[in-house]
Design a protein around this motif. Structure first.
Motif, short mmCIF file in Angstrom:
data_model
loop_
_atom_site.label_atom_id
_atom_site.label_comp_id
_atom_site.label_asym_id
_atom_site.label_seq_id
_atom_site.Cartn_x
_atom_site.Cartn_y
_atom_site.Cartn_z
N GLN A 218 -45.75 -74.65 30.02
CA GLN A 218 -46.03 -73.27 29.63
C GLN A 218 -45.41 -72.25 30.59
O GLN A 218 -45.20 -71.09 30.22
CB GLN A 218 -47.55 -73.04 29.56
N VAL A 219 -45.10 -72.68 31.83
CA VAL A 219 -44.50 -71.73 32.78
C VAL A 219 -43.12 -71.26 32.29
O VAL A 219 -42.64 -70.21 32.69
CB VAL A 219 -44.37 -72.34 34.19
N ILE A 220 -42.49 -72.05 31.43
CA ILE A 220 -41.19 -71.66 30.89
C ILE A 220 -41.30 -70.37 30.10
O ILE A 220 -40.46 -69.47 30.22
CB ILE A 220 -40.62 -72.79 30.00
N LYS A 221 -42.36 -70.25 29.30
CA LYS A 221 -42.57 -69.03 28.53
C LYS A 221 -43.08 -67.89 29.40
O LYS A 221 -42.88 -66.71 29.08
CB LYS A 221 -43.54 -69.29 27.38
N LEU A 255 -36.74 -78.89 34.77
CA LEU A 255 -37.19 -77.87 33.83
C LEU A 255 -37.25 -78.43 32.41
O LEU A 255 -38.15 -78.10 31.64
CB LEU A 255 -36.23 -76.68 33.88
N CYS A 256 -36.31 -79.31 32.07
CA CYS A 256 -36.20 -79.85 30.71
C CYS A 256 -36.80 -81.25 30.60
O CYS A 256 -36.49 -81.99 29.65
CB CYS A 256 -34.74 -79.89 30.27
N TYR A 257 -37.64 -81.64 31.53
CA TYR A 257 -38.10 -83.02 31.61
C TYR A 257 -38.97 -83.45 30.43
O TYR A 257 -38.76 -84.49 29.83
CB TYR A 257 -38.89 -83.22 32.91
N SER A 258 -39.93 -82.63 30.05
CA SER A 258 -40.88 -83.05 29.02
C SER A 258 -40.38 -82.72 27.63
O SER A 258 -39.53 -81.84 27.44
CB SER A 258 -42.25 -82.41 29.25
N LEU A 259 -40.93 -83.39 26.65
CA LEU A 259 -40.61 -83.11 25.25
C LEU A 259 -40.99 -81.68 24.90
O LEU A 259 -40.23 -80.95 24.23
CB LEU A 259 -41.35 -84.10 24.34
N GLU A 260 -42.15 -81.26 25.37
CA GLU A 260 -42.62 -79.90 25.09
C GLU A 260 -41.68 -78.86 25.70
O GLU A 260 -41.38 -77.84 25.07
CB GLU A 260 -44.04 -79.73 25.64
N ALA A 261 -41.21 -79.13 26.92
CA ALA A 261 -40.31 -78.19 27.59
C ALA A 261 -38.99 -78.05 26.83
O ALA A 261 -38.47 -76.94 26.65
CB ALA A 261 -40.05 -78.64 29.02
N LYS A 262 -38.45 -79.17 26.38
CA LYS A 262 -37.19 -79.11 25.63
C LYS A 262 -37.37 -78.32 24.33
O LYS A 262 -36.49 -77.55 23.93
CB LYS A 262 -36.69 -80.54 25.35
N SER A 263 -38.50 -78.51 23.68
CA SER A 263 -38.77 -77.76 22.45
C SER A 263 -38.88 -76.27 22.73
O SER A 263 -38.40 -75.43 21.95
CB SER A 263 -40.06 -78.28 21.79
N MET A 264 -39.53 -75.92 23.85
CA MET A 264 -39.64 -74.51 24.23
C MET A 264 -38.27 -73.91 24.52
O MET A 264 -37.99 -72.76 24.15
CB MET A 264 -40.55 -74.37 25.46
N MET A 265 -37.43 -74.68 25.20
CA MET A 265 -36.09 -74.20 25.52
C MET A 265 -35.31 -73.93 24.23
O MET A 265 -34.60 -72.93 24.10
CB MET A 265 -35.36 -75.21 26.39
N GLU A 267 -36.56 -73.14 21.40
CA GLU A 267 -37.14 -71.96 20.75
C GLU A 267 -36.68 -70.67 21.43
O GLU A 267 -36.31 -69.70 20.76
CB GLU A 267 -38.67 -72.05 20.81
N ILE A 268 -36.71 -70.66 22.77
CA ILE A 268 -36.33 -69.45 23.52
C ILE A 268 -34.87 -69.07 23.26
O ILE A 268 -34.54 -67.89 23.09
CB ILE A 268 -36.56 -69.66 25.03
N PHE A 269 -33.99 -70.07 23.20
CA PHE A 269 -32.56 -69.79 23.09
C PHE A 269 -32.02 -69.99 21.66
O PHE A 269 -30.82 -70.13 21.47
CB PHE A 269 -31.79 -70.65 24.09
N LYS A 270 -32.96 -70.00 20.72
CA LYS A 270 -32.55 -70.11 19.32
C LYS A 270 -31.69 -68.91 18.93
O LYS A 270 -31.98 -67.77 19.26
CB LYS A 270 -33.80 -70.17 18.43
N GLY A 271 -30.60 -69.18 18.25
CA GLY A 271 -29.72 -68.10 17.83
C GLY A 271 -28.69 -67.71 18.87
O GLY A 271 -27.90 -66.79 18.65
N THR A 272 -28.71 -68.38 20.04
CA THR A 272 -27.71 -68.14 21.07
C THR A 272 -27.00 -69.44 21.40
O THR A 272 -27.40 -70.52 20.95
CB THR A 272 -28.35 -67.58 22.36
#
Length: 433
Positions: A218-221, A255-265, A267-272
């Motif tokens: 969640q710290v990613i968001k 930063l990208c270690y967990s499945l949840e983190a990769k999904s968040m990444m 989502e955050i960079f969707k469209g870029t």
């Protein structure tokens, strides 16, 4: 001592122990501490009728030689208020610049407590409460050292303690976030960016936040600007010094270690193209620089694939380089460089958990030729690792035939490769010898 009843040892002989503990030789005291920790009921007595003994042990937690062992004992006693007061008293007295080592040893009790919690929860009978709130006061003390900008070494040492806490589990990492510790560290990181001589703190803070993301994505968001800066830095790896380059890939992988983190990444960079370009840069970095730099980068990338779904793993592998990365890894595994071969085999071992990625390898001519060549690996260590990969391919071809397009002829050849070589029949002249 091992045969003495626990109550007799800690209560009846309490005076003797109180005289012995302060001056005991570290090697002898280490043995005593271990014996006491193993005795049934000892921890309960050290919090109650033998509390004075527990406090005596607490006073030696800063000892250079025995401190680590004492910290393990304190970790199981720190729920007691009197033990906490003793540790607080020692922290209050350790105020000089030369006291950072002493403070660090007391801080280590927090991590030892979390380890004891984990061991207790994993066992059938936890010896301590599963609530970590008893050490939250210690978190505040550690944070005060992190925020004390007058002593950079003490700051970094305290920050390392929080790294250990963050890696110890999701609930512990969440506690750091809920108490505002993560935000306080991030704010200081932002301030340090404006100071040329505080770059070291920003590097350590980056490591802390990325390791936090391993346990608590969640710290990613919570800090999207930080994430964007890290991705920019990763894409600019060829402009960084050696240490900074190695760090940036380690941080990105964490930063990208967990499945949840990769999904968040995603989502955050969707469209870029930011995430795709960053992964592409990571793939390119495996081919650039010294052998150590290439191997360390590949090791970091391997970490990314520890937690994923087959579809997501295939997508991220394609962004890393896909066929080009497959070609590079196959070419390099043939070269006589042990470090590179080990890094590649580790990488493949992780990748070959995902059928869609395996499908790309088995349809790559150079890989198939290498896999079927019984002379491609002359060292037993690498031959064993190669056979392990081939078994993985065979198993996946049977369990995931809908995802792996591999013909029966190739499967048969792979089976034949794994068969032990037939030894030649002995000759008469050899027997005569």
């Amino acid at each position: 001592m091992g045969d003495i009843d626990t109550k007799d040892l800690l209560v009846a002989h309490q005076i003797t122990l109180l005289e012995f503990i302060p001056a005991a030789h570290p090697n002898i005291l280490r043995h005593v501490v271990r014996l006491i920790r193993e005795k049934p009921g000892a921890l309960s007595l050290l919090k109650t009728s033998a509390l004075a003994v527990g406090i005596a042990f607490a006073r030696r937690v800063t000892d250079e030689e025995i401190g680590e062992e004492i910290a393990k004992l304190m970790a199981e006693l720190v729920e007691n208020s009197a033990i906490c007061e003793e540790l607080k008293s020692q922290l209050a007295q350790a105020t000089s610049r030369d006291s950072s080592v002493i403070r660090s040893r007391i801080y280590s009790v927090s991590f030892a407590h979390l380890q004891a919690l984990e061991a207790g929860i994993a066992s059938e009978h936890a010896r301590i409460s599963t609530d970590s709130s008893s050490i939250h006061w210690l978190y505040k003390e550690i944070l005060s050292s992190v925020l004390n900008e007058s002593d950079l070494l003490a700051q970094l040492d305290a920050l390392d303690t929080f790294v250990d806490v963050a890696l110890s589990g999701k609930e512990n990492a969440k506690a750091l976030s809920d108490q505002g510790i993560v935000s306080a560290i991030y704010n200081l990181m932002e301030k340090s960016r404006e100071s040329p001589d505080a770059g070291e703190f920003y590097t350590y803070g980056t490591r802390f936040l990325c390791y936090m993301a391993r346990s608590y994505p969640q710290v990613i968001k919570s800090f999207p600007d930080f994430v964007r800066r890290l991705l920019v830095e990763t894409r600019m790896f060829d402009q960084l010094g050696i240490v900074a380059r190695l760090n940036v890939f380690d941080h990105f992988a964490s930063l990208c270690y967990s499945l949840e983190a990769k999904s968040m990444m995603e989502e955050i960079f969707k469209g870029t193209q930011d995430l795709e370009n960053t992964l592409g840069a990571a793939g390119a970095a495996t081919t650039m620089g010294t052998m150590e730099m290439k191997c360390r980068t590949l090791q970091a990338i391997t970490l990314i694939f520890e937690n994923s779904t087959p579809t997501q793993a295939a997508s991220w592998y394609e962004k890393l380089g896909g066929k080009a990365l497959t070609h590079v890894s196959v070419s390099n595994v043939k070269k006589p460089f042990p470090d590179a071969k080990n890094a590649i085999y580790d990488f493949w071992h992780q990748l070959f958990a995902y059928p869609e990625i395996v499908n790309e390898f088995v349809n790559f001519k150079d890989f198939v030729e290498w896999a079927l060549d019984d002379k491609s690996e002359s060292e037993p260590e690498y031959e064993i690792r190669k056979r392990s990969l081939i078994r993985r391919i065979i198993d996946l071809s049977a369990s995931s035939s809908d995802l792996i397009k591999i013909d029966a002829d190739l499967v048969g050849k792979l089976h034949n490769y794994l068969k032990p070589a037939t030894a030649p029949a002995p000759r008469v002249e050899e027997m005569a010898l």
